[in-house]
Each structure stands twice: as structure tokens, then as C-alpha cells.
Motif scaffolding. Sequence first.
Motif, PDB file in Angstrom:
ATOM      1  N   ILE A 133     -60.600  53.279  42.087  1.00  0.00           N
ATOM      2  CA  ILE A 133     -60.330  53.341  43.524  1.00  0.00           C
ATOM      3  C   ILE A 133     -59.125  52.464  43.811  1.00  0.00           C
ATOM      4  CG2 ILE A 133     -61.213  52.852  45.834  1.00  0.00           C
ATOM      5  CD1 ILE A 133     -64.065  53.060  44.513  1.00  0.00           C
ATOM      6  N   ILE A 134     -58.142  53.024  44.495  1.00  0.00           N
ATOM      7  CA  ILE A 134     -56.961  52.264  44.912  1.00  0.00           C
ATOM      8  C   ILE A 134     -57.067  52.072  46.416  1.00  0.00           C
ATOM      9  CG2 ILE A 134     -54.449  52.240  45.095  1.00  0.00           C
ATOM     10  CD1 ILE A 134     -54.425  54.121  42.616  1.00  0.00           C
ATOM     11  N   VAL A 135     -57.036  50.820  46.841  1.00  0.00           N
ATOM     12  CA  VAL A 135     -57.098  50.502  48.269  1.00  0.00           C
ATOM     13  C   VAL A 135     -55.748  49.940  48.678  1.00  0.00           C
ATOM     14  CG1 VAL A 135     -58.269  49.167  50.059  1.00  0.00           C
ATOM     15  CG2 VAL A 135     -59.563  49.998  48.081  1.00  0.00           C
ATOM     16  N   ILE A 136     -55.102  50.601  49.635  1.00  0.00           N
ATOM     17  CA  ILE A 136     -53.787  50.172  50.110  1.00  0.00           C
ATOM     18  C   ILE A 136     -53.987  49.451  51.431  1.00  0.00           C
ATOM     19  CG2 ILE A 136     -51.498  50.935  50.815  1.00  0.00           C
ATOM     20  CD1 ILE A 136     -51.855  53.229  48.771  1.00  0.00           C
ATOM     21  N   MET A 137     -53.720  48.144  51.402  1.00  0.00           N
ATOM     22  CA  MET A 137     -54.017  47.261  52.536  1.00  0.00           C
ATOM     23  C   MET A 137     -52.772  47.026  53.401  1.00  0.00           C
ATOM     24  SD  MET A 137     -57.181  46.214  51.494  1.00  0.00           S
ATOM     25  CE  MET A 137     -57.521  44.635  52.180  1.00  0.00           C
ATOM     26  N   SER A 138     -53.017  46.893  54.695  1.00  0.00           N
ATOM     27  CA  SER A 138     -51.969  46.569  55.662  1.00  0.00           C
ATOM     28  C   SER A 138     -52.660  46.089  56.938  1.00  0.00           C
ATOM     29  CB  SER A 138     -51.105  47.801  55.960  1.00  0.00           C
ATOM     30  OG  SER A 138     -51.864  48.778  56.649  1.00  0.00           O
ATOM     31  N   ASN A 139     -51.862  45.649  57.912  1.00  0.00           N
ATOM     32  CA  ASN A 139     -52.440  45.269  59.205  1.00  0.00           C
ATOM     33  C   ASN A 139     -53.155  46.451  59.848  1.00  0.00           C
ATOM     34  OD1 ASN A 139     -52.030  42.506  59.919  1.00  0.00           O
ATOM     35  ND2 ASN A 139     -49.837  42.918  59.939  1.00  0.00           N
ATOM     36  N   ASP A 140     -52.533  47.614  59.780  1.00  0.00           N
ATOM     37  CA  ASP A 140     -53.156  48.808  60.362  1.00  0.00           C
ATOM     38  C   ASP A 140     -54.469  49.128  59.654  1.00  0.00           C
ATOM     39  OD1 ASP A 140     -51.237  49.475  62.394  1.00  0.00           O
ATOM     40  OD2 ASP A 140     -49.878  50.071  60.780  1.00  0.00           O
ATOM     41  N   PHE A 141     -54.505  48.944  58.340  1.00  0.00           N
ATOM     42  CA  PHE A 141     -55.731  49.151  57.579  1.00  0.00           C
ATOM     43  C   PHE A 141     -56.818  48.191  58.071  1.00  0.00           C
ATOM     44  CE2 PHE A 141     -58.644  48.313  54.134  1.00  0.00           C
ATOM     45  CZ  PHE A 141     -58.868  49.555  53.577  1.00  0.00           C
TER      46      PHE A 141
END
Length: 156
Positions: A85-93
Motif C-alpha cells: 500500500i502506498i499512501v501519498i500524504m499532504s495537507n489536503d490528505f
Amino acid sequence: MANQRTYMLIHRLKRQGYIRLNSSKDFEYHAFVVYCDADREWVHSIFLKKLEDDGLKLCVHHRDFDVGASITDNIDTYLQKCWKIIVIMSNDFAKSEWCQWEVDFVQERRRQQGKDVFLLIMLKTINSNHMTCPVKTLIKTTSYLTYKNGVGEDLF
């Protein structure tokens, strides 16, 4: 000699059904990608293009989910078809309640298979006012890659 004994032990336990040694060949997809819709442009035009051009098969909801099935059923079905599983994190996330739910959902897989099931990518640093307990726990307990525009972009 020690390697041979270890191999024989693992082989015997696996044959008896005690150990399941998964590899990417056991799954339809190399990875399930979790991301916020606000980051879709980067995910599809840069991230997916690069990895899929290198021969990886990635599962993303906008493209691969079954039409007509509920989102939760699709997530459950396709997570089982994915090795990692690849989780792409950001403020919106971090601000997205839906992404928070997905993090909770995939945490169960982590509990079953260990922390190596995840690859976290920090696309954009998350501001402290958007940091939730589940995201903070995920970041504190899992190594992650940080994406940087510019010089390091090709190395990423």
C-alpha cells in the motif's frame, strides 16, 4: 550452514501451513495507492507515469475500481489484490475525512502483515493544525519518503 538450516526451517513451516511468504507475484497489483483527490494531478501525471513506465502495476480508485460497487467494497476487494500500500500524504490528505477513513481501513492490513506493507510518501509537509491522531501515529511509526520539486525530483 546457518542459511541452509534457516531455509529448511522456513520451508518445513511453510509446507505445514504456518508461514505464508508473500511476494509481488502472489498479487494482481504491486501496490494500492491511497491519495487525496486534490493531489490527483501529481499522482496520475508524475507518480503513476514514472512507476508504471518502470513496469509496476498500481491500483488507483479512479481507474481500477468496479463501477456500481460501493467504495468500501471496492477498497476491500482491491486491497486483497495488492501486495503493498502506498499512501501519498499532504495537507489536503490530512484534512480529508475520507482519506482518514482509508488510513484507518488500511491500518488493519498493517496490523496483520507488519509495517513493511506500507510505503508512505510525504508529497507536501502537513501543517500541525491539520495533523490528526491517526496521521500522526502513522508518520511516527513508519518511515517515509519526502518528495521535493527540482534537483532531487529525478532521484525520487
